[in-house]
Design a protein around this motif. Structure first.
Motif, PDB file in Angstrom:
ATOM      1  N   GLU A 359      33.789 -16.152 -43.149  1.00  0.00           N
ATOM      2  CA  GLU A 359      32.842 -15.278 -43.760  1.00  0.00           C
ATOM      3  C   GLU A 359      33.481 -14.027 -44.552  1.00  0.00           C
ATOM      4  O   GLU A 359      32.787 -13.039 -44.684  1.00  0.00           O
ATOM      5  CB  GLU A 359      32.087 -14.818 -42.526  1.00  0.00           C
ATOM      6  N   GLY A 360      34.893 -13.983 -44.248  1.00  0.00           N
ATOM      7  CA  GLY A 360      35.670 -12.913 -45.200  1.00  0.00           C
ATOM      8  C   GLY A 360      35.771 -11.711 -44.220  1.00  0.00           C
ATOM      9  O   GLY A 360      36.264 -10.560 -44.937  1.00  0.00           O
ATOM     10  N   SER A 361      35.598 -11.769 -42.924  1.00  0.00           N
ATOM     11  CA  SER A 361      35.913 -10.862 -42.271  1.00  0.00           C
ATOM     12  C   SER A 361      37.287 -10.476 -41.452  1.00  0.00           C
ATOM     13  O   SER A 361      37.577  -9.818 -40.718  1.00  0.00           O
ATOM     14  CB  SER A 361      34.639 -10.408 -41.130  1.00  0.00           C
ATOM     15  N   LEU A 362      38.060 -11.604 -41.436  1.00  0.00           N
ATOM     16  CA  LEU A 362      39.327 -11.742 -41.117  1.00  0.00           C
ATOM     17  C   LEU A 362      40.230 -12.144 -41.878  1.00  0.00           C
ATOM     18  O   LEU A 362      40.066 -13.143 -42.673  1.00  0.00           O
ATOM     19  CB  LEU A 362      39.352 -12.775 -39.657  1.00  0.00           C
ATOM     20  N   ARG A 363      41.398 -11.778 -41.970  1.00  0.00           N
ATOM     21  CA  ARG A 363      42.606 -12.303 -42.813  1.00  0.00           C
ATOM     22  C   ARG A 363      42.995 -13.695 -42.238  1.00  0.00           C
ATOM     23  O   ARG A 363      43.032 -13.999 -41.191  1.00  0.00           O
ATOM     24  CB  ARG A 363      43.826 -11.553 -43.060  1.00  0.00           C
TER      25      ARG A 363
END
Ligand code: NAD
Ligand code: MG
Length: 406
Positions: A359-363
């Protein structure tokens, strides 16, 4: 009981001649719209009557499930998500197929007398409950859902030995080991070596891994799989989970489990015996073979899986894994050694972290870091109940949620 297998009631589970079952084994396929589910349908269709689809189950992907129902005409179609099931109109089902809705109905139907083999191919922790229902009912289970053993390995193995349930692994590494173990006795096993493709980032630097995007991580070099396990292959968390799966399935201590990177994915794993002999199982990367093996076991019959082609040159490379760049591997060894609640917590933390990454909230590199923190901080229990496992699964998810900025 061999000294090497303290936690396994019967030592290593080794291939046994099964009691003869009727021709036309009736199959309950859980997770039928997924990657393993679709491959299983090809195996059933290729079996020309030796396998009969009794039940197909999926969560919310109603349209592909209905298409499968019209092709295979199972007795039951199960949709576990009631909202998705509400959209199924009267007349959508083929004649002779009934609809059941919700996870409770799936648990009931999996345990039905008519079911000869259960294919457990729901993704993630959600697969535990229906697999547990199959274990309670003493079924023969082709197990793709590794999370069942990662989360609740000791409970599952003990309960299966009580009910007579048989677990035949579908995970390609464990299927390879299961087959190779037929070459010796339990006490003669020195160690099990799981092969890993190394994923798409096998040669990337640790620094560059922080910039990896979901689209890059979803490109696996050798296997075509569902999105969750594809990300796990890229972080090598998949191998970590497989170490834990092997620890319980084969009843060996973690010190007897090793990983080697093998980029071609042709050698699916190896068993090293005490005399130094190593027995491997080889075939092209095609999940239809371990599914076919598990469904026809103990027979070997011709099936739809691809074969090795010796008219082309074949290279098999092996290299040591790098836990510095892929720290998930260390976590797998640690959780396999600790046992107890470690597997359930690592699995739940990873499921949430993978979701956060997609979802793009963690690397990408946060995934293993987050899992390491949650694993270190969790209130460890040596002998959890199923309820404890569920509680800590929920706890680990909440912990990861604190890291995932929305
Ligand atoms: P996938 O994402 O392709 O398919 C998942 C299936 O599970 C779908 O049918 C979906 O409807 C169902 N599902 C999802 N959530 C559910 C829920 N809450 N309740 C009921 N059903 C639900 O997954 P996949 O790649 O086929 O993997 C399935 C399992 O097999 C996983 O445990 C994975 O680790 C294991 N496995 C997969 C492969 C592979 O090649 N894909 C190899 C080895 C092991
Ligand atoms: Mg595997």
């Amino acid at each position: 009981m061999p000294a090497t297998c303290p936690d396994h009631p019967d030592g290593l589970p080794r291939p046994q001649p099964a009691d003869r079952e009727p021709a036309g084994l009736r199959v309950a396929l859980l997770g039928s719209t997924g990657s393993i589910g679709r491959s299983t349908i090809e195996v059933i269709e290729a079996a020309t009557g030796r396998l009969e689809p009794y039940l197909l189950a999926a969560h919310s992907s109603v349209r592909p499930l209905l298409e499968q129902a019209h092709r295979l005409r199972p007795r039951w179609l199960v949709v576990t998500d009631p909202e998705a099931a509400a959209g199924i109109g009267a007349g959508a089902l083929p004649a002779g197929t009934d609809l059941a809705v919700g996870p409770e109905r799936l648990d009931e139907l999996v345990a039905a007398d008519e079911v000869d083999r259960v294919v457990s191919a729901i993704v993630g922790a959600a697969g535990l409950r229906s697999t547990w229902a199959a274990i309670e009912a003493g079924k023969t289970i082709a197990l793709a859902n590794k999370e069942t053993l990662v989360m609740a390995g000791p409970l599952v193995i003990r309960r299966a030995s009580e009910t007579g349930a048989r677990i035949i692994p579908v995970d390609s590494e464990h299927s390879a080991i299961y087959q190779a173990l037929a070459c010796g006795r339990s006490a003669e096993v020195h160690r099990l070596v799981l092969t890993a493709s190394g994923g798409p980032f096998r040669t990337r630097s640790r620094e560059s891994l922080a910039q990896v995007t979901p689209a890059e991580a979803l490109q696996h070099p050798t296997w075509s799989m569902g999105p969750k396990i594809t990300i796990d292959s890229a972080t090598m968390m998949n191998k970590a989970l497989e170490l834990i799966e092997a620890r319980w399935l084969f009843g060996l201590p973690a010190g007897k489990l090793a990983v080697v990177v093998h980029p071609q994915s042709i050698v699916h794993s190896l068993v090293e015996f005490v005399d130094g002999a190593v027995i491997a199982q080889l075939s092209p990367p095609d999940m239809r073979l371990p599914i076919h093996y598990a469904l026809h076991y103990p027979d070997r019959i011709a099936g739809p899986a691809r074969r090795l082609d010796y008219s082309e040159s074949l290279r098999l490379d092996f290299e040591p894994p790098d836990p510095e760049r892929f720290p998930a591997l260390r976590l797998g060894h640690e959780a396999a050694a600790r046992g107890g609640t470690a597997g359930a917590v690592l699995n739940a933390a990873n499921e949430e972290a993978v979701r956060g990454f997609l979802e793009g909230s963690l690397r990408f590199t946060d995934i293993a870091d987050v899992c390491e923190r949650v694993l270190a901080e969790h209130p460890f229990q040596d002998y959890p109940s199923l309820e404890d496992v569920r509680r800590l699964d929920a706890w680990a998810r909440q912990e990861v949620a604190k890291w995932v900025c929305v």
